[in-house]
Motif scaffolding. Structure first.
Motif, short mmCIF file in Angstrom:
data_model
loop_
_atom_site.label_atom_id
_atom_site.label_comp_id
_atom_site.label_asym_id
_atom_site.label_seq_id
_atom_site.Cartn_x
_atom_site.Cartn_y
_atom_site.Cartn_z
N SER A 641 0.83 -1.20 0.00
CA SER A 641 0.00 0.00 0.00
C SER A 641 0.86 1.25 0.00
N PHE A 642 0.47 2.20 -0.84
CA PHE A 642 1.16 3.49 -0.94
C PHE A 642 0.18 4.60 -0.55
N SER A 670 3.59 0.19 2.97
CA SER A 670 3.35 -0.85 3.97
C SER A 670 3.02 -2.16 3.25
N LEU A 671 3.27 -3.26 3.93
CA LEU A 671 3.02 -4.59 3.35
C LEU A 671 2.01 -5.32 4.21
N PRO A 702 2.91 -0.03 9.00
CA PRO A 702 1.68 0.74 8.70
C PRO A 702 1.92 2.24 8.87
N ILE A 703 1.18 3.03 8.11
CA ILE A 703 1.26 4.49 8.23
C ILE A 703 0.33 4.92 9.36
N ILE A 722 6.97 1.09 13.54
CA ILE A 722 7.75 -0.16 13.59
C ILE A 722 6.91 -1.29 14.17
N PHE A 723 5.75 -0.95 14.69
CA PHE A 723 4.87 -1.96 15.27
C PHE A 723 3.79 -2.33 14.25
N PRO A 724 3.60 -3.62 13.97
CA PRO A 724 2.60 -4.02 12.98
C PRO A 724 1.18 -3.89 13.51
N ASP A 725 0.23 -3.75 12.60
CA ASP A 725 -1.19 -3.81 12.93
C ASP A 725 -1.70 -5.21 12.60
#
Length: 910
Positions: A641-642, A670-671, A702-703, A722-725
């Motif tokens: 995602s951009f 983000s991936l 994530p943004i 730096i923390f994933p959702d």
């Protein structure tokens, strides 16, 4: 409520005790059982259908028949002669097998014309008259009585748990892009049959190589008297409320012939019926989704839906103007033209009171705020125009060329007057009057060109191109006495008694092109290869500036680079994909990958930031066909995602009077990893429809927003966390039809973990894990009697819990409802709807309100005139509450709704 349940139980008991069951197996001449054979029981005395059904996967059938009656039982199956069986019922159940003989003729046509429901391949046909009681007025009233079909409150149709993509009438698109205009406007008395087309494909040659399982279309077949003639209705009404008058004018005209069709719908009212909502906007424009290649998410946002996003369907006052024209024309057998034009205008008044309790105030800082209470009055004016023209050319079975152009223009203005009452940690209270003005006149054009070519049975080509152009010009102005970030923006403080008069001009231009070529090589009827070549290229320009109007009338133009934007942002995605699909037994596998070359570049502040990289994105799908109408499917995909230009422009922009935002030019993509498991079952043997779905998603980098609190004001930016959702959700629905009753049970559960970054009022920056656990459950019990009164009762429950640090909140909403309609006489119909809402947190009731509407309709038999008295909000509910929480504060909002009023309507049916 208890009385209604008692009546329902008595009705079920009476109906059940008066019937017996006829069961058996339908087979062919060599003993093979036949699945989905059609059966119908015709009462010889009345010559009417008393029961109908279908065989299950093992050929079993079941019919409910009256005791002590004589029937002709007919069974039909494609390719077989219709089998007939005479039977006389007594007091006990009967078992009879039926054997069908092979036949190449189409003698099933006789039974299909009489059956309430017939199934042929992927098409389900409902005979509308078999389900009507006479109280139905619109298409949605008919659809809600069909097994396996539901219409939600937004007019969206679902079949077997899947959303219907579009509605057609006599094979012609009815306002392509939204089903609400069909469900809310097509007259029930014009409907002959409802065809549900599953696995629908717009392109014949693509149906064998693409997965169309989620593509469901409904086609309405009209009664003979409605073809080649104008039909519709013209209705108008006047009403009274406590302080003013109400009106509604709602003409609708329809014309269908084999060569062309016209549909005209208008709606002018001030009774709170919003003809065109935010959901409708997304349906017609496809939301903000881009046409990027598989595995890429690049959203080009728009700023012209802010007004539509508000709660204007429950506003203090709302006046609606709506007009829509839809047409189709076939110049030849190979060329079809279609399109629509829509105008929507609304004038809305909103009145709202909000209390915010801020989290983690700095007790040592007297400027740190504890609570803020705002009283807001808002006036909105919105005018929106949509225009779409489409062309489809099919010179032969191997070629198809489609083109459409969609344009949108709007003119919106919002004036807002509010008072902010602020309580600080030292106990002091400050009252700040604020006015806000927002205007915007965006315009956009979207074009699509698709060409499909079949070289031979093994080689198929598909070319698709999309071009999107958009120009946005939002303007914002705020006047207030206190603005904590005035020094940051370079605004002049003219002293006590003077207000800051700050304005912002913004201009965003977008050009976006998507193009791809798919090649399909058909290895055999059960497998194929798909090669994809494609590209997405986009360019956006973002300009904004802030200025201040001084007491003298002079302008103080802010030239500081931190408050000015002149940004150029380009995004490019070039990709190639390879996928292999094959079928073995009950399994269908489709797996592959897409290789992407990405480039995201922004130019601002005299320098360039460029982000280039290559990414290989796999995806896979496994479908298990357990039965003809029972499937299990597992999907996995990766998605990059951009962001768009709004999040990379680093100059400050106003989001509100107390919120500034500054983008981050170094934002990265983000991936996301997505897993989806779904189950669908539609059993016409016992009229049970089941669907269930489980989703899991994990987003890396994530943004997120980083928010800095300055008193009541917020200054935010975007960063890659730096923390994933992570999130996991499940939803399911079971619908069971039993004779004249339909029961629905459903629910949704979701659990999400994310991290919020913010700077506290004491100056420290923290990262706190935020978890949310949401549950919603729904039950519904309805009847489909043709002569007896019908009711629809249900209970909805939602539970939302959020946890962050030491703060935990749980909100629960209980919402039972009752709908009832009945003939009082053959010419007088009564309808009523009641909904109760109880909203509470873990300790007390926060809001408790009800809505009750009722109407009485009179239409003399054979007359085209209809008269109706309608009472809205009979309980005179005047306000609603809404509570929410985030990383910064908890808030409770109360907003005023329209009062009780009564209208008298006259309708003439053409």
């Amino acid at each position: 409520m208890n009385k209604i349940f008692t009546i329902a139980i008595i009705l079920i008991a009476n109906i059940t005790s008066a019937q017996i069951k006829l069961t058996g197996v339908v087979k062919d001449s060599i003993g093979n059982t036949l699945e989905m054979a059609n059966l119908v029981a015709i009462n010889k005395q009345t010559n009417k259908i008393d029961s109908y059904g279908f065989t299950d996967a093992y050929g079993n059938y079941k019919l409910n028949l009256k005791k002590n009656s004589t029937y002709t039982i007919s069974a039909s199956y494609v390719g077989m002669k219709t089998g007939k069986l005479g039977i006389t019922t007594k007091e006990v159940d009967v078992k009879k097998d039926i054997i069908l003989q092979l036949d190449n003729t189409l003698d099933e046509v006789e039974i299909i014309s009489k059956m309430p429901v017939t199934i042929k391949g992927d098409t389900i046909v409902y005979n509308a008259d078999s389900f009507k009681s006479g109280t139905e007025k619109k298409l949605e009233d008919v659809l809600n009585k069909l097994p396996g079909v539901e219409v939600n409150d937004d007019g969206e149709i679902q079949v077997e748990g899947k959303t219907v993509q579009k509605v057609m009438v006599e094979g012609k698109d009815f306002f392509d892009g939204d089903s609400k205009l069909a469900t809310k406007n097509i007259p029930a008395n014009a409907i002959d049959k409802v065809q549900v087309l599953k696995n629908h494909s717009e392109v014949r040659q693509m149906s064998s190589v693409t997965d169309n399982e989620d593509n469901i279309v409904i086609n309405i077949k009209l009664k003979e008297g409605k073809k080649n003639f104008w039909f519709g209705e013209v209705s108008a009404g006047m009403g009274i409320a406590k302080e003013d008058t109400r009106y509604i004018v709602h003409p609708k005209l329809f014309y269908y012939s084999p060569k062309y069709s016209l549909n005209l719908i208008t709606d002018f009212n001030n009774i709170g019926e919003v003809a065109f909502t935010r959901r409708d906007y997304f349906k017609f424009t496809g939301g903000f989704r881009g046409g990027s290649g598989r595995g890429t998410n690049f959203n080009v946002s728009a700023s012209d839906v802010g007004f539509l996003a508000l709660r204007n369907n429950r506003a203090k006052e709302i006046e609606t103007r709506f007009g829509a024209l839809n047409f189709s024309y076939a110049p030849s057998k190979t060329w079809d033209l279609s399109g629509f034009a829509i105008y929507s205008g609304t004038d809305t008044d909103l009145e709202e009171t909000t209390v915010r309790n801020y989290l983690n105030p700095d007790e040592t800082n007297s400027n740190s705020i504890e609570t803020e209470a705002t009283d807001t009055e808002t006036k909105q004016q919105s005018n929106l125009g949509l225009l779409k023209l489409s062309s489809s050319y099919k010179p032969n079975a191997d070629n198809q060329l489609d083109y459409d152009v969609f344009a949108k223009i709007s003119d919106e203005i919002e004036n807002q007057l509010l008072t902010s009452n602020r309580t600080f940690v030292d106990g002091s209270i400050v009252s700040v009057p604020i006015t806000q003005l927002t205007t915007q006149n965006p315009f956009s054009i979207n074009q699509n060109l698709n060409y499909y070519y079949t070289l031979n049975d093994r080689n198929i080509f598909a070319f698709e191109a999309k071009y999107f152009w958009q120009d946005e010009d939002p303007f914002y102005n705020a006047r207030l006495e206190q603005l904590s970030f005035s020094n940051l923006l370079g605004l002049v403080d003219e002293g006590s008694g003077s207000a800051f008069d700050a304005s912002q001009n913004k201009r965003v231009r977008t050009n976006k092109l998507d193009a791809k070529l798919d090649y399909y090589y058909v290895i055999n009827p059960k497998s194929n290869l798909n090669v994809t070549l494609g590209a997405t290229t986009s360019n956006q320009q973002f300009n904004s500036n802030i200025y201040q109007v001084l007491e003298s009338g002079d302008e103080n133009v802010i030239t500081d680079p931190t408050a000015v934007n002149d940004v150029d942002y380009s995004f490019d995605d070039y990709y190639v994909g390879l996928h292999y699909k094959f079928i073995t037994g009950i399994f269908t596998f489709n797996q592959g990958f897409t290789a992407h070359q990405y480039s995201a570049k922004n130019t601002q502040l005299g320098s360039v930031f460029d982000n280039n990289f290559t990414k290989l994105l796999p995806d896979a799908s496994i479908k298990v066909t357990l039965k003809k109408s029972e499937t299990l499917r597992l999907n996995y995909s990766q998605q990059v995602s951009f962001t768009n230009i709004n999040n990379v422009a680093e100059g400050y922009v106003f989001n509100n009077y107390n919120r500034l935002f500054s983008g981050n030019r170094e934002l990265e993509s983000s991936l996301a990893h997505n897993v989806n498991l779904s189950y669908y079952s539609f059993n016409m043997f016992n009229y049970t429809n089941v669907f269930a779905m489980v989703r899991y998603a994990k987003t890396i980098d994530p943004i997120k927003r980083l928010t800095n609190l300055v008193g009541v004001d917020q200054i935010a930016t975007s960063i890659n966390s730096i923390f994933p959702d992570e999130s996991i959700s499940a939803n399911g629905n079971i619908q069971k039809s039993y004779r004249k009753f339909k029961v629905t049970l459903g629910g949704n559960v979701s659990y999400a973990i994310s991290n919020n970054l913010f700077t506290l009022q004491d100056g420290t920056t923290e990262n706190e894990e935020f978890t949310s656990f949401s549950q919603s459950y729904r039950t519904r019990f309805s009847t489909t009697f043709r002569k007896a009164p019908n009711f629809d009762i249900g209970y909805n429950l939602s539970i939302n819990r959020s946890d962050q640090g030491n703060n935990a909140n749980t909100f629960t909403t209980h919402s039972p409802f009752v709908n009832f309609n009945s003939y009082i006489t053959n010419e007088l119909v009564f309808n009523t709807k009641y909904t109760y809402n109880n909203f509470r947190n873990q300790s007390r009731i926060l809001n408790d309100y009800s809505f009750w509407d009722a109407d009485l309709t009179y239409q003399k038999s054979g007359s085209k005139w209809e008269y109706k008295i309608k009472a809205t909000n009979l309980l005179n509910t005047r306000s609603l509450n809404q509570d929410s929480s985030n990383a910064i504060f908890n808030s409770t909002s109360l907003y005023i709704v329209q009062p009780r009023f009564v209208t008298f309507n006259v309708k003439y049916n053409l």
